[in-house]
Design a protein around this motif. Structure first.
Motif, PDB file in Angstrom:
ATOM      1  N   SER A 177       0.816  -1.216   0.000  1.00 19.09           N
ATOM      2  CA  SER A 177       0.000   0.000   0.000  1.00 19.09           C
ATOM      3  C   SER A 177       0.844   1.259   0.000  1.00 19.09           C
ATOM      4  CB  SER A 177      -0.969  -0.020   1.189  1.00 19.09           C
ATOM      5  OG  SER A 177      -0.260  -0.085   2.384  1.00 19.09           O
TER       6      SER A 177
ATOM      7  N   ASN B  66       4.876  -0.180   2.819  1.00 24.53           N
ATOM      8  CA  ASN B  66       3.953  -0.933   3.670  1.00 24.53           C
ATOM      9  C   ASN B  66       3.568  -2.193   2.900  1.00 24.53           C
ATOM     10  OD1 ASN B  66       1.886  -1.980   5.172  1.00 24.53           O
ATOM     11  ND2 ASN B  66       0.669  -0.090   5.309  1.00 24.53           N
TER      12      ASN B  66
ATOM     13  N   CYS C  42       5.887  -2.186   7.856  1.00 29.82           N
ATOM     14  CA  CYS C  42       5.959  -0.918   7.164  1.00 29.82           C
ATOM     15  C   CYS C  42       7.100  -0.124   7.739  1.00 29.82           C
ATOM     16  CB  CYS C  42       4.640  -0.159   7.251  1.00 29.82           C
ATOM     17  SG  CYS C  42       4.093   0.137   8.914  1.00 29.82           S
TER      18      CYS C  42
HETATM   19  C1  LIG Z   1      -0.342  -0.769   6.016  1.00 29.51           C
HETATM   20  O1  LIG Z   1      -1.314  -1.327   5.123  1.00 29.51           O
HETATM   21  C2  LIG Z   1      -2.381  -1.984   5.761  1.00 29.51           C
HETATM   22  C3  LIG Z   1      -3.311  -2.524   4.686  1.00 29.51           C
HETATM   23  O2  LIG Z   1      -2.661  -2.872   3.528  1.00 29.51           O
HETATM   24  C4  LIG Z   1      -3.104  -1.063   6.696  1.00 29.51           C
HETATM   25  O3  LIG Z   1      -4.119  -1.774   7.378  1.00 29.51           O
HETATM   26  C5  LIG Z   1      -2.147  -0.455   7.692  1.00 29.51           C
HETATM   27  O4  LIG Z   1      -2.824   0.483   8.483  1.00 29.51           O
HETATM   28  C6  LIG Z   1      -1.007   0.205   6.978  1.00 29.51           C
HETATM   29  N1  LIG Z   1      -0.039   0.697   7.958  1.00 29.51           N
HETATM   30  C7  LIG Z   1       0.418   1.943   7.947  1.00 29.51           C
HETATM   31  C8  LIG Z   1       1.348   2.310   9.058  1.00 29.51           C
HETATM   32  O5  LIG Z   1       0.120   2.752   7.083  1.00 29.51           O
END
Ligand SMILES: *[C@@H]1O[C@H](CO)[C@@H](O)[C@H](O)[C@H]1NC(C)=O
Ligand SMILES: *[C@@H]1O[C@H](CO)[C@@H](O)[C@H](O)[C@H]1NC(C)=O
Length: 211
Positions: free
Chosen positions: A58, A73, A131
């Protein structure tokens, strides 16, 4: 063994004797076959099979100052199957995943600790989520050019390289496990529909001698 001791008295003595002999041979053969199968179950190692069941990316941003680093991430679902039907596997070293972009490692994740046991015929599923705001990566100019190319399509080629060491029940030799899982990951932005991920079978490195 009862069938070997009792034969109908109506059968002539010599025939009865040969039936008994055949019966004893049958039992001996059955015992030998069972012993051979049991020995095979503990000597012939079937290697683990590892599959990336699901993966999503993501975030995948490259920054070049103050140093070359990725903010990313990545979530993965990894399944590891012990295909042996009698031997369990014990991890004699920590089993880890290294994340690589253009052959350069940008992070490492622990999958299982040293000492973990996986039983015969058992499949274990691990969810890895990691991440980072800034994870150092040593990309040269060719690597940066590749990043820019992939960044245009938002599909990134990330390799997950697995490494560890295991021992098998009743075997002294410790065996390295090394595997690579090449992934093509479509960047997902929050709020958009999830991208369908097609399972990827990881490729195991050629085993060492006796493994
Ligand atoms: C990383 O990605 C996941 C879903 O793909 C999400 O739930 C999570 O909050 C994200 N973490 C951060 C720190 O952005
Ligand atoms: C990657 O692409 C996004 C938009 O698609 C852009 O905002 C970003 O600056 C690009 N990153 C690099 C390092 O080129």
């Amino acid at each position: 063994m009862r069938c070997c001791d009792y034969c109908c008295r109506c059968i002539p003595y010599s025939t009865r004797e040969s039936i008994q002999r055949a019966c004893i041979w049958f039992w001996l053969a059955a015992v030998v076959a069972a012993a051979v199968l049991a020995a095979a179950a503990f000597t012939v190692v079937r290697h683990v099979s590892i599959t990336v069941e699901d993966a999503s990316l993501s975030r995948f941003d490259l920054a070049s100052s103050p140093e070359m680093a990725l903010a990313y991430n990545l979530s993965l679902t990894l399944s590891i199957s012990n295909r042996n039907w009698a031997m369990s596997i014990k991890h004699t070293k920590a089993f880890e995943a290294a994340y690589k972009f253009v052959d350069q490692q940008f992070d490492r994740v622990l999958i299982v600790d040293e000492g973990t046991v996986q039983h015969a015929r058992e499949t274990m599923v691990y969810h890895l989520s990691k991440c980072s705001e800034s994870s150092y990566v040593a990309l040269g100019s060719a690597g940066v050019a590749e990043y820019k190319k992939e960044n245009k399509t938002q599909v990134f080629e990330v390799e997950v390289a697995l490494s560890g060491e295991v021992s098998y029940t009743a075997r002294v030799t410790k065996c390295k496990i090394e595997a690579t899982c090449p992934l093509m990951l479509q960047l997902t932005s929050p709020g958009t529909a999830a991208v369908v991920f097609h399972k990827v079978d990881c490729m195991l490195a050629k085993p060492e001698k006796n493994c």
